[in-house]
Design an enzyme around this catalytic site. Structure first.
Site, PDB file in Angstrom:
ATOM      1  N   ARG A  83      45.750  44.452  47.076  1.00 10.13           N
ATOM      2  CA  ARG A  83      46.406  45.735  46.849  1.00 10.13           C
ATOM      3  C   ARG A  83      47.599  45.909  47.783  1.00 10.13           C
ATOM      4  O   ARG A  83      47.540  45.530  48.952  1.00 10.13           O
ATOM      5  CB  ARG A  83      45.415  46.889  47.067  1.00 10.13           C
ATOM      6  CG  ARG A  83      44.480  47.102  45.872  1.00 10.13           C
ATOM      7  CD  ARG A  83      43.548  48.261  46.087  1.00 10.13           C
ATOM      8  NE  ARG A  83      42.645  48.007  47.181  1.00 10.13           N
ATOM      9  CZ  ARG A  83      42.785  48.474  48.410  1.00 10.13           C
ATOM     10  NH1 ARG A  83      43.791  49.272  48.714  1.00 10.13           N
ATOM     11  NH2 ARG A  83      41.914  48.177  49.342  1.00 10.13           N
ATOM     12  N   TYR A 225      47.531  41.885  39.987  1.00  8.62           N
ATOM     13  CA  TYR A 225      46.269  41.610  40.678  1.00  8.62           C
ATOM     14  C   TYR A 225      45.401  42.848  40.900  1.00  8.62           C
ATOM     15  O   TYR A 225      45.881  43.889  41.371  1.00  8.62           O
ATOM     16  CB  TYR A 225      46.532  40.960  42.041  1.00  8.62           C
ATOM     17  CG  TYR A 225      45.333  40.188  42.559  1.00  8.62           C
ATOM     18  CD1 TYR A 225      45.092  38.898  42.115  1.00  8.62           C
ATOM     19  CD2 TYR A 225      44.436  40.752  43.453  1.00  8.62           C
ATOM     20  CE1 TYR A 225      43.992  38.177  42.563  1.00  8.62           C
ATOM     21  CE2 TYR A 225      43.326  40.041  43.909  1.00  8.62           C
ATOM     22  CZ  TYR A 225      43.110  38.749  43.456  1.00  8.62           C
ATOM     23  OH  TYR A 225      42.020  38.045  43.893  1.00  8.62           O
ATOM     24  N   LYS A 234      40.955  51.652  40.985  1.00  4.47           N
ATOM     25  CA  LYS A 234      41.336  52.506  42.113  1.00  4.47           C
ATOM     26  C   LYS A 234      42.317  53.606  41.687  1.00  4.47           C
ATOM     27  O   LYS A 234      42.239  54.737  42.173  1.00  4.47           O
ATOM     28  CB  LYS A 234      41.964  51.680  43.231  1.00  4.47           C
ATOM     29  CG  LYS A 234      41.165  50.460  43.627  1.00  4.47           C
ATOM     30  CD  LYS A 234      39.813  50.819  44.190  1.00  4.47           C
ATOM     31  CE  LYS A 234      39.169  49.569  44.794  1.00  4.47           C
ATOM     32  NZ  LYS A 234      37.827  49.823  45.284  1.00  4.47           N
ATOM     33  N   HIS A 254      34.580  56.368  46.683  1.00  2.00           N
ATOM     34  CA  HIS A 254      34.564  54.913  46.844  1.00  2.00           C
ATOM     35  C   HIS A 254      33.184  54.503  47.351  1.00  2.00           C
ATOM     36  O   HIS A 254      33.017  54.163  48.521  1.00  2.00           O
ATOM     37  CB  HIS A 254      35.669  54.535  47.854  1.00  2.00           C
ATOM     38  CG  HIS A 254      35.958  53.083  47.936  1.00  2.00           C
ATOM     39  ND1 HIS A 254      36.477  52.483  49.061  1.00  2.00           N
ATOM     40  CD2 HIS A 254      35.832  52.091  47.025  1.00  2.00           C
ATOM     41  CE1 HIS A 254      36.644  51.189  48.838  1.00  2.00           C
ATOM     42  NE2 HIS A 254      36.263  50.934  47.617  1.00  2.00           N
ATOM     43  N   SER A 276      36.927  48.633  51.576  1.00  2.00           N
ATOM     44  CA  SER A 276      36.972  47.436  50.736  1.00  2.00           C
ATOM     45  C   SER A 276      36.581  46.195  51.537  1.00  2.00           C
ATOM     46  O   SER A 276      36.951  46.061  52.696  1.00  2.00           O
ATOM     47  CB  SER A 276      38.384  47.228  50.188  1.00  2.00           C
ATOM     48  OG  SER A 276      38.786  48.329  49.432  1.00  2.00           O
ATOM     49  N   ALA A 277      35.838  45.323  50.872  1.00  2.00           N
ATOM     50  CA  ALA A 277      35.453  44.041  51.470  1.00  2.00           C
ATOM     51  C   ALA A 277      34.614  44.183  52.747  1.00  2.00           C
ATOM     52  O   ALA A 277      34.770  43.431  53.697  1.00  2.00           O
ATOM     53  CB  ALA A 277      36.684  43.160  51.719  1.00  2.00           C
ATOM     54  N   CYS A 278      33.711  45.178  52.765  1.00  2.00           N
ATOM     55  CA  CYS A 278      32.749  45.325  53.866  1.00  2.00           C
ATOM     56  C   CYS A 278      31.319  45.100  53.375  1.00  2.00           C
ATOM     57  O   CYS A 278      30.366  45.506  54.029  1.00  2.00           O
ATOM     58  CB  CYS A 278      32.842  46.716  54.493  1.00  2.00           C
ATOM     59  SG  CYS A 278      34.191  46.890  55.659  1.00  2.00           S
ATOM     60  N   ASP A 301      31.071  49.944  43.547  1.00  2.00           N
ATOM     61  CA  ASP A 301      32.374  50.291  44.119  1.00  2.00           C
ATOM     62  C   ASP A 301      32.733  51.772  44.010  1.00  2.00           C
ATOM     63  O   ASP A 301      33.325  52.321  44.926  1.00  2.00           O
ATOM     64  CB  ASP A 301      33.466  49.454  43.442  1.00  2.00           C
ATOM     65  CG  ASP A 301      34.778  49.445  44.210  1.00  2.00           C
ATOM     66  OD1 ASP A 301      34.739  49.440  45.454  1.00  2.00           O
ATOM     67  OD2 ASP A 301      35.851  49.452  43.574  1.00  2.00           O
ATOM     68  N   ARG A 393      38.349  36.737  43.812  1.00  5.88           N
ATOM     69  CA  ARG A 393      37.384  37.631  43.159  1.00  5.88           C
ATOM     70  C   ARG A 393      36.753  37.020  41.925  1.00  5.88           C
ATOM     71  O   ARG A 393      37.319  36.149  41.290  1.00  5.88           O
ATOM     72  CB  ARG A 393      38.113  38.911  42.719  1.00  5.88           C
ATOM     73  CG  ARG A 393      38.784  39.693  43.846  1.00  5.88           C
ATOM     74  CD  ARG A 393      37.865  40.707  44.457  1.00  5.88           C
ATOM     75  NE  ARG A 393      38.425  41.400  45.600  1.00  5.88           N
ATOM     76  CZ  ARG A 393      37.950  42.563  46.041  1.00  5.88           C
ATOM     77  NH1 ARG A 393      36.939  43.153  45.444  1.00  5.88           N
ATOM     78  NH2 ARG A 393      38.472  43.126  47.120  1.00  5.88           N
ATOM     79  N   ASN A 521      19.020  44.356  55.606  1.00  2.53           N
ATOM     80  CA  ASN A 521      19.504  45.740  55.603  1.00  2.53           C
ATOM     81  C   ASN A 521      18.516  46.665  54.886  1.00  2.53           C
ATOM     82  O   ASN A 521      18.570  47.885  55.039  1.00  2.53           O
ATOM     83  CB  ASN A 521      20.893  45.831  54.964  1.00  2.53           C
ATOM     84  CG  ASN A 521      21.950  45.151  55.823  1.00  2.53           C
ATOM     85  OD1 ASN A 521      21.732  44.944  57.019  1.00  2.53           O
ATOM     86  ND2 ASN A 521      23.073  44.795  55.222  1.00  2.53           N
TER      87      ASN A 521
HETATM   88  O1  SAT Z   1      41.358  47.470  44.780  1.00  2.42           O
HETATM   89  S1  SAT Z   1      40.681  46.260  44.331  1.00  2.42           S
HETATM   90  O2  SAT Z   1      40.030  46.561  43.082  1.00  2.42           O
HETATM   91  O3  SAT Z   1      41.651  45.172  44.162  1.00  2.42           O
HETATM   92  C1  SAT Z   1      39.525  45.778  45.440  1.00  2.42           C
HETATM   93  C2  SAT Z   1      39.262  46.695  46.561  1.00  2.42           C
HETATM   94  O4  SAT Z   1      40.156  46.937  47.377  1.00  2.42           O
HETATM   95  O5  SAT Z   1      38.125  47.193  46.677  1.00  2.42           O
HETATM   96 MN    MN Z   2      36.529  49.012  46.567  1.00  4.81          MN
END
Ligand code: SAT
Ligand code: MN
Length: 610
Positions: A83, A225, A234, A254, A276-278, A301, A393, A521
Site C-alpha cells: 500500500r 497491488y 481497505k 480493521h 497490517s502484517a502482525c 481483516d 500474498r 496464544n
Molecule cells: O491493504 S492490503 O490489503 O494490501 C493488506 C494490508 O495492509 O492489510
Molecule cells: Mn489489514
C-alpha cells in the site's frame, strides 16, 4: 466514438441493457474519459474467471501452479508491492474532516488532477465493470460497490475477495446507493504496443489512492497491488465505510473475528485489531494447543459491527476471501491457512519453481532446487536475497478454510463479547491486560503502537502509533473517530464487550521473543474467555488487569515462573514515559480529542504514581 459502439467482449451482459440508469450513465462518462478499447461487465461466473485467467497465462501475467488446481502465480512490478500510504488521500470539503492523521486534498482540485490522469488511461485496454457486495448478497448489513478497472488481475482477485457478479446487480436494482470505485493501473497501451506482465505507473509520486467520503467515491490510479487496487478492501470496507458508519451509528473496523469454544461447548466471539502484517490471519485461524478448546474463523481483516436492539454488538466479515501474508505461513504456524490454499488461489510475489510450485521463506519446506524469486531472477539461496517479497500474498476463498465458522455468513452477524487490541512491541507492553472500563478500552485502542511492517511502503521496525490499527484506514478525523467509540459506549452501556490489549512480541534482554505465540496464544484467549464469563481472576496493575500468578494456563509449556513474570511485568517508570508520549501524540487532535481520553490519561498517571 459513441460508447454504445464499444465492443462488448465475451461478456454476457450488454451495458446498454442495464436496468440501472445511474450505472449506465457512469459507465458511459467513465468510458468517455478513459477511452478503453473494450468494455466488459463482469457476471462473476467461474467461466469468466477461467477465461480471464487463461488470457493472463497467454499474456505472461499468470503462470499456472502445477500442484494446486485452478491456481496461479503472479509477479508484480518491483515498484508496486504494498500500500502507498503517502499517496493515499481523504478528500473532504473541510480539511478538518480528514483530520491530522490523513493526507487531505481539496475534492475539486483532486478531482481535476485525477481527471487529467484518467484521461485516455485505458487506451488499448479493456474496461471491466465489477459489481460486488461487501457482506452476503442481499443482507441488510451489506453494502454494494461497483468497481471499474482495466486490470484482469483485479477482476480475478475481486472474485475471490468479494461476492461479485450478476446477482449483485439484481439486488442493486435501480438504486443509486452504491460506492463508486474507479481504478486504473495507469498504463495506456499505444496501438501495437506490447503489454508488460504487470502494467502500472512505476513512479510512486504518480500513484493516487483517493477517497471522497462525501460522495462515496474512490479513485485509484497507478497501482495494481493489494489494498491499492482491490478497492472493496481497505478503500471501501474501511475508509469509506468508517465514514458511513460514523454517520449511521455503527463501526467499520480493521479487526479479525473469531469464535472460540471451551471444553464445555460454550462459544463466544472475539474481535481483534492489529496493524497490517502482525499476525491477524494466524490468530483468526489459530489451532489451540490447550486440550478441548476450538477456534473458528469468521474473518481475518475487517469487521463491520452494530449494536442490535438487545444491546449486543453484532459483527460481520464483509469480505469473502483471505488476502494473507505468505512468508512465515506454514503447517506449523497456521495449518488452516495452508489447508485453505490448496486450490483456487492467486499467489503474488512468492517464489516459483521450474516444476510450477510456489514457495516462500518460512513455509516449512526446503526451497526447490530451480526456482525464480518474486523479481523473476534465478533464486540463489546463498545470495542473501529472499525468494518471496515480505509482503507477498495469497488470495483464497474464505469458504475453503477448514476452520471457517458456521455463522460466518449469518446475516445478523455474530455476538462479540470481547475486543482485543495489539501491536508488535519488543518492550514494556505485557502479554495481556484488560481495560478497567469501556472508556479505558477506547483509551487503549487510541494508543495502539507497533513496529512498522512490510504491508506499507516505508522503513521497517520503527515504532509508530496506530490507533485501533486504523491509522491508514480511517476515512475521517481520528479524533472524531475516538469520540464515536466513546459515544457508542455511552449509548449501549448494558451489554458492552470487555476490552483487552495483547502483545505476543515482547522480547527478553537477549532480543529473544519470550512468548511462543501462534497456537499457544489460545492460552491468552482462554483467560479472555474466562474473564468475560467471570470465572477467571484479574490482578490490578496501574495499566489494567493482568492474569495473577498461576491464572494463565501454561500447562505443557516450557516457560518458567520468572519468564511469565517478565512477560506480564508493568514497569511504572517506563509507563510514565509512555504516558508522556501519549500526551504528546494526543496534541495533534486538538479540540477533536474527546475529554474522556484526557481523563483516562490522567487516571493512568494517578495509578502509576500511587
Ligand atoms: O491493504 S492490503 O490489503 O494490501 C493488506 C494490508 O495492509 O492489510
Ligand atoms: Mn489489514
Amino acid at each position: 466514438m459513441p460508447n454504445s459502439t464499444l465492443k462488448e467482449r465475451h461478456s454476457t451482459i450488454d451495458h446498454n441493457s442495464l436496468q440501472n440508469t445511474h450505472l449506465r450513465e457512469i459507465i458511459d462518462s467513465f468510458a468517455k474519459l478513459t477511452k478503453p478499447k473494450n468494455i466488459h461487465i463482469c457476471d462473476g461466473s467461474q467461466k469468466e474467471y477461467n477465461q480471464l485467467a487463461q488470457e493472463m497465462v497467454a499474456s505472461g501475467t499468470f503462470r499456472p501452479v502445477s500442484d494446486r488446481p485452478n491456481s496461479y502465480y503472479c509477479q508484480s512490478d518491483p515498484s508496486d508491492v504494498a500500500r502507498a500510504e503517502d499517496r493515499t488521500f481523504i478528500c473532504t470539503t473541510n480539511q478538518d474532516d480528514a483530520g491530522p492523521t490523513n493526507n487531505w486534498a481539496d475534492p475539486n482540485k483532486m478531482m481535476a488532477e485525477l481527471k487529467g490522469k484518467f484521461d485516455g488511461c485505458m487506451t488499448g485496454r479493456t474496461l471491466y465493470i465489477i459489481p460486488f457486495s461487501m457482506g452476503p448478497v442481499g443482507s441488510p448489513l451489506s453494502e454494494i460497490g461497483i468497481q471499474f478497472s482495466d486490470s484482469p488481475y483485479v477482476v480475478c482477485s475481486m472474485k475471490i475477495m468479494t461476492r461479485m457478479g450478476t446477482d449483485v446487480l439484481d439486488v442493486l436494482g435501480t438504486s443509486n446507493n452504491f460506492v463508486k470505485c474507479y481504478h486504473s493501473v495507469g498504463a495506456p497501451l499505444a496501438d501495437g504496443e506490447k503489454d508488460v506482465p504487470w502494467p502500472c505507473e512505476p513512479n510512486v509520486d504518480n500513484k493516487y489512492i483517493t477517497h471522497f467520503p462525501e460522495t462515496n467515491e474512490i479513485w485509484s490510479y497507478g497501482s495494481g497491488y493489494g489494498g491499492n487496487a482491490l478497492l472493496g478492501k481497505k478503500c471501501f470496507a474501511l475508509r469509506i465505510a468508517s465514514a458511513i458508519a460514523k454517520r449511521d451509528g455503527w463501526l467499520a473496523e480493521h479487526m479479525l473475528i473469531l469464535g472460540i469454544t471451551n471444553p464445555q461447548g460454550v462459544k463466544k466471539y472475539i474481535a481483534a485489531a492489529f496493524p497490517s502484517a502482525c499476525g491477524k490471519t494466524n490468530l483468526a485461524m489459530l489451532t489451540p494447543t490447550i486440550p478441548g478448546w476450538k477456534v473458528e474463523t469468521v474473518g481475518d481483516d475487517i469487521a463491520w459491527m452494530r449494536f442490535n436492539d438487545k444491546g449486543e454488538l453484532r459483527a460481520i466479515n464483509p469480505e469473502a476471501g483471505f488476502f494473507g501474508v505468505a512468508p512465515g505461513t506454514s503447517y506449523n504456524s497456521n495449518p488452516n491457512a495452508m489447508n485453505s490454499i490448496k486450490e483456487n488461489v492467486i499467489f503474488t510475489n512468492v517464489g516459483y519453481s521450474d516444476e510450477g510450485k510456489i514457495w516462500w521463506e518460512g513455509m516449512g519446506e526446503e526451497a526447490p532446487k530451480n526456482m525464480i524469486d518474486w523479481q523473476n531472477n534465478t533464486y540463489d539461496p546463498n545470495s542473501g536475497k529472499v525468494a518471496a517479497h515480505a509482503n507477498s500474498r495469497f488470495a483464497t476463498p474464505a469458504s475453503q478454510c477448514p476452520s471457517i465458522d458456521e455463522n460466518w455468513e449469518s446475516p445478523d452477524g455474530v455476538h462479540i463479547s470481547a475486543i482485543l487490541f495489539g501491536g508488535r512491541r519488543g518492550d514494556i507492553v505485557p502479554l495481556v491486560h484488560e481495560a478497567l472500563s469501556w472508556n479505558h478500552g477506547v483509551f487503549m485502542g487510541s494508543a495502539v503502537s507497533s513496529e512498522k511492517t512490510a504491508a506499507a511502503l516505508g522503513k521497517l521496525g520503527e515504532v509508530r502509533r496506530d490507533p485501533f490499527a486504523m491509522l491508514p484506514f480511517c476515512g475521517y478525523n481520528m479524533g472524531d473517530y475516538f469520540k464515536h467509540w466513546i459515544e457508542l459506549g455511552k449509548k449501549h452501556n448494558t451489554n458492552l464487550p470487555k476490552v483487552f490489549y495483547v502483545n505476543w512480541f515482547r522480547r527478553d534482554e537477549n532480543g529473544k521473543f519470550m512468548w511462543p505465540g501462534f497456537g499457544d496464544n489460545s492460552r491468552v484467549l482462554e483467560w479472555v474467555f474466562n474473564r468475560v464469563d467471570g470465572s477467571a481472576k484479574g490482578e490490578a496493575t496501574p495499566i489494567g488487569l493482568v492474569p495473577p500468578k498461576g491464572e494463565l494456563n501454561t500447562a505443557g509449556l516450557d516457560i518458567s515462573d520468572e519468564q511469565m513474570e517478565k512477560l506480564l511485568d508493568v514497569d511504572k517508570a517506563l509507563w510514565l514515559q509512555e504516558a508522556d508520549a501519549i500526551e504528546e501524540y494526543y496534541k495533534q487532535f486538538g479540540a477533536h480529542l474527546p475529554s474522556e481520553l484526557n481523563q483516562e490519561l490522567q487516571l493512568l498517571r494517578d495509578r502509576l504514581r500511587k
